[in-house]
Design an enzyme around this catalytic site. Structure first.
Site, PDB file in Angstrom:
ATOM      1  N   CYS A 139       9.807  15.873 -42.183  1.00 46.11           N
ATOM      2  CA  CYS A 139       9.469  16.937 -43.129  1.00 46.11           C
ATOM      3  C   CYS A 139       9.095  18.230 -42.401  1.00 46.11           C
ATOM      4  O   CYS A 139       9.985  18.904 -41.888  1.00 46.11           O
ATOM      5  CB  CYS A 139       8.373  16.452 -44.074  1.00 46.11           C
ATOM      6  SG  CYS A 139       8.445  17.272 -45.664  1.00 46.11           S
ATOM      7  N   GLU A 179       8.863   7.017 -43.427  1.00 52.32           N
ATOM      8  CA  GLU A 179       7.741   6.070 -43.266  1.00 52.32           C
ATOM      9  C   GLU A 179       7.340   5.412 -44.587  1.00 52.32           C
ATOM     10  O   GLU A 179       6.693   4.364 -44.584  1.00 52.32           O
ATOM     11  CB  GLU A 179       6.528   6.774 -42.632  1.00 52.32           C
ATOM     12  CG  GLU A 179       5.743   7.741 -43.512  1.00 52.32           C
ATOM     13  CD  GLU A 179       6.328   9.150 -43.564  1.00 52.32           C
ATOM     14  OE1 GLU A 179       7.530   9.316 -43.272  1.00 52.32           O
ATOM     15  OE2 GLU A 179       5.589  10.085 -43.928  1.00 52.32           O
ATOM     16  N   HIS A 185      10.647  11.526 -46.087  1.00 54.14           N
ATOM     17  CA  HIS A 185       9.626  10.741 -45.363  1.00 54.14           C
ATOM     18  C   HIS A 185      10.079   9.294 -45.190  1.00 54.14           C
ATOM     19  O   HIS A 185       9.817   8.455 -46.069  1.00 54.14           O
ATOM     20  CB  HIS A 185       8.306  10.773 -46.137  1.00 54.14           C
ATOM     21  CG  HIS A 185       7.632  12.097 -46.098  1.00 54.14           C
ATOM     22  ND1 HIS A 185       6.654  12.404 -45.186  1.00 54.14           N
ATOM     23  CD2 HIS A 185       7.820  13.209 -46.835  1.00 54.14           C
ATOM     24  CE1 HIS A 185       6.258  13.651 -45.371  1.00 54.14           C
ATOM     25  NE2 HIS A 185       6.942  14.166 -46.366  1.00 54.14           N
TER      26      HIS A 185
HETATM   27  N1  GLN Z   1       4.839  22.122 -45.771  1.00 49.06           N
HETATM   28  C1  GLN Z   1       6.207  21.780 -45.814  1.00 49.06           C
HETATM   29  C2  GLN Z   1       6.802  21.934 -47.194  1.00 49.06           C
HETATM   30  O1  GLN Z   1       6.108  22.015 -48.175  1.00 49.06           O
HETATM   31  C3  GLN Z   1       6.412  20.366 -45.330  1.00 49.06           C
HETATM   32  C4  GLN Z   1       5.796  19.344 -46.230  1.00 49.06           C
HETATM   33  C5  GLN Z   1       5.629  18.010 -45.567  1.00 49.06           C
HETATM   34  O2  GLN Z   1       5.693  17.904 -44.354  1.00 49.06           O
HETATM   35  N2  GLN Z   1       5.349  16.978 -46.345  1.00 49.06           N
HETATM   36  O3  GLN Z   1       8.014  21.968 -47.333  1.00 49.06           O
END
Ligand code: GLN
Length: 559
Positions: free
Chosen positions: A386, A514, A512
């Site tokens: 992310c 994970e 994600h």
């Molecule tokens: N802050 C970034 C976004 O909102 C990444 C979010 C995250 O890593 N879950 O896109």
């Protein structure tokens, strides 16, 4: 045929928090599943937030996102990992949700002029929430209900009252109360102390709940005399006082419970008459975790490195991926701010892989970008998640494509090169709760990629939690470079995976991974990342070995 009666197991906690109620509930769930029952689990969280989505991970730990996009408590992660079952929003009930529903109803006039009160209106709504999963899935044999917080807290009282009423309405063999407590060992006295457990059970009994089983967290096995004493004071047969001793890995907990006869006692009481559970595959998995062949060092560079709960699912994913690669994964926690101040070399020179996890806010971002440069240039395996993917895009744009001021719009509105920008449907969003791009979405993989090699299929489906994305205005910038966009949303608009070619293993995802790793089925990206780290470590070892041999030869020749 008479309607199937769903059984309820209520799990409460006493003395102190953090005794591992989530793991205890998930472990019991696994044992019942392995006996052939259809099990569901609910976590009741007594806080007033509607969900943990807006909470600081420092306070609450990781926000666990489900397929349906709900942002939930990290215990739901344990439930999914132990039961290998996808949870839904109905598996996490909070005081905030309960009050939200009751107050909306009151505003609509549904209560017909009645005074709306904790008992019965709030407690009835809690009971409805607890019954909902079994109502939606009538095949459910057992529902485990974990009550968050510690007995004695003001906040959790309506939940305890609700489960007391539920038990009262049912036949005795349809519900059971399990209480998780602590039996501390006082070194100066050389004794285990039962008083905290006595007090906590007393508090439960005062509100009308008599636990049937006591799960006692202890450093050492409880002897017969202690169990007898606890049983006597807590009105529980001593055979139902279970030693829940500390074990090497959380995946060993169900095996230990089974040896202690915990699931047998619960099943006997609930008249769940299947035979003992088949734990062969689980036992094999635990043995592999406990006896690895290799050992690799993976650095996690993030903002919340001092609170491991903020990265719970990532830590577990490494255990699963390590197990499949016969490796123990030693995690090295590096603060991204330290990297910025002291340089990547100081912290990353002897690692076998780097992971940059998700995150929000500008703090520490420059350190993350710098550490990505370091592993890209030094051919060290890398997995970005992310924000980790977004940083990888910024790093390559800056250091290879020459856009020195490339950055993310999340951190600066007035940017010359916003290679990461706000998603179109996020514009104008002002409410913070539940408004990100959340939950499961599909993506298509480029067949010529490491991601495809890992998954072995072209179409994947993964969980998301973000507001920002790769800015398509910069696609051309990367064309013809080693930086490949290898995973895309089905409409081809959203970049889901990026990779660096001609690097042993450099993969980063907008989703994600994970959240979908399981102990008996490691996530493909984590599995291959650790595979690449093991290969990197072995190569490094061999090079060191050869160098030592050569040095020795040279010395022998000189003398
Ligand atoms: N802050 C970034 C976004 O909102 C990444 C979010 C995250 O890593 N879950 O896109």
């Amino acid at each position: 045929m008479p309607e199937k009666k769903t059984k309820y197991i209520f799990v409460t906690g006493g003395v102190v928090s953090a005794l591992g109620k989530g793991i205890a509930s998930a472990s019991l769930g696994l044992l019942l599943k392995k006996r052939g029952f259809n099990v569901d689990i609910i976590k009741c969280d007594p806080y007033i937030n509607v969900d943990p989505g807006t909470m600081n991970p420092f306070q609450h730990g990781e926000v666990y996102v489900l397929d349906d996009g709900s942002e939930t408590d990290l215990d739901l992660g344990h439930y999914e990992r132990f039961l290998d079952k996808s949870m839904t929003k109905d598996n996490n009930v909070t005081t905030g949700q309960v009050y939200h529903t009751v107050i909306s109803r009151e505003r609509r006039g549904d209560y017909l002029g009645a005074t709306v009160q904790v008992i019965p209106h709030i407690t009835n709504e809690i009971i409805d929430c607890i019954k909902r999963p079994a109502k939606n899935n009538p095949d459910t044999d057992v529902v485990i209900v974990e009550i968050g917080g510690t007995v004695g807290d003001i906040e959790s009282q309506p939940f305890l009252e609700a489960i007391r009423q539920m038990a009262l309405e049912r036949d005795p063999e349809d519900t059971i109360f399990v209480h998780l407590t602590l039996v501390p060992y006082i070194a100066t006295a050389g004794e285990m102390k039962t008083k905290p457990t006595q007090h906590s059970v007393k508090a439960l009994r005062e509100i009308g709940i008599q636990p049937k089983v006591l799960l006692c967290r202890t450093a050492k096995q409880l002897d017969d005399s202690i169990r007898k004493k606890i049983g006597l004071f807590c009105n529980v047969p001593s055979s139902h006082v279970i030693s829940a001793i500390d074990v090497e890995t959380i995946y060993e907990v169900p095996l230990h419970y089974n040896k202690e006869g915990f699931d047998e006692i619960v099943c006997k009481h609930l008249e769940l008459l299947n035979g003992p559970p088949d734990l062969t595959d689980w036992e094999e998995m635990v043995q592999k975790i406990k006896h690895p062949t290799h050992r690799v060092k993976i650095a996690i560079c993030g903002k919340y490195v001092y609170l491991k709960d903020a990265y719970k699912s990532i830590i577990e994913s490494f255990i699963h991926a390590g197990e499949e690669n016969h490796a123990r994964v030693d995690l090295i926690w590096v603060s991204s701010e330290d990297i910025k101040q002291k340089g990547a070399d100081k912290f990353l020179s002897d690692i076998d892989g780097l992971l940059i996890p998700g995150g929000f806010g500008e703090r520490g971002v420059e350190g993350k970008i710098e550490s990505i440069r370091y592993v890209r240039e030094n051919n060290i395996p890398f997995l970005g998640i992310c924000l980790g993917m977004q940083c990888a895009v910024i790093e390559y744009a800056r250091n290879v494509c020459g856009l020195k001021d490339a950055h993310s719009y999340e951190f600066y509105a007035d940017l010359k090169h916003p290679v990461i920008h706000l998603m179109a449907d996020q514009e104008g969003v002002t409410n913070l709760g539940g408004t990100m791009r959340l939950g499961v979405y599909k993506a298509n993989l480029d067949k010529n990629s490491k991601a495809y090699k890992a998954y072995g299929v072209e179409e994947i489906s993964e969980r998301h939690r973000h507001r920002y994305e790769f800015n398509n205005a910069y696609r051309e910038l990367f064309e013809g470079t080693d930086f490949k966009l290898t995973g895309m949303s089905p409409d081809g608009r959203l970049v889901e995976i990026v990779e660096v070619d001609k690097h042993p293993w450099f993969v980063a995802s907008q989703f994600h991974p994970e959240l979908k790793s399981r102990p008996t089925r490691a996530h493909p990206l984590f599995r291959d990342f650790i595979g690449a780290s093991v290969a990197y470590m072995l190569k490094k070892k061999e090079a060191a070995h050869n160098k030592a041999d050569n040095d020795l030869k040279e010395r022998q020749e000189v003398s």
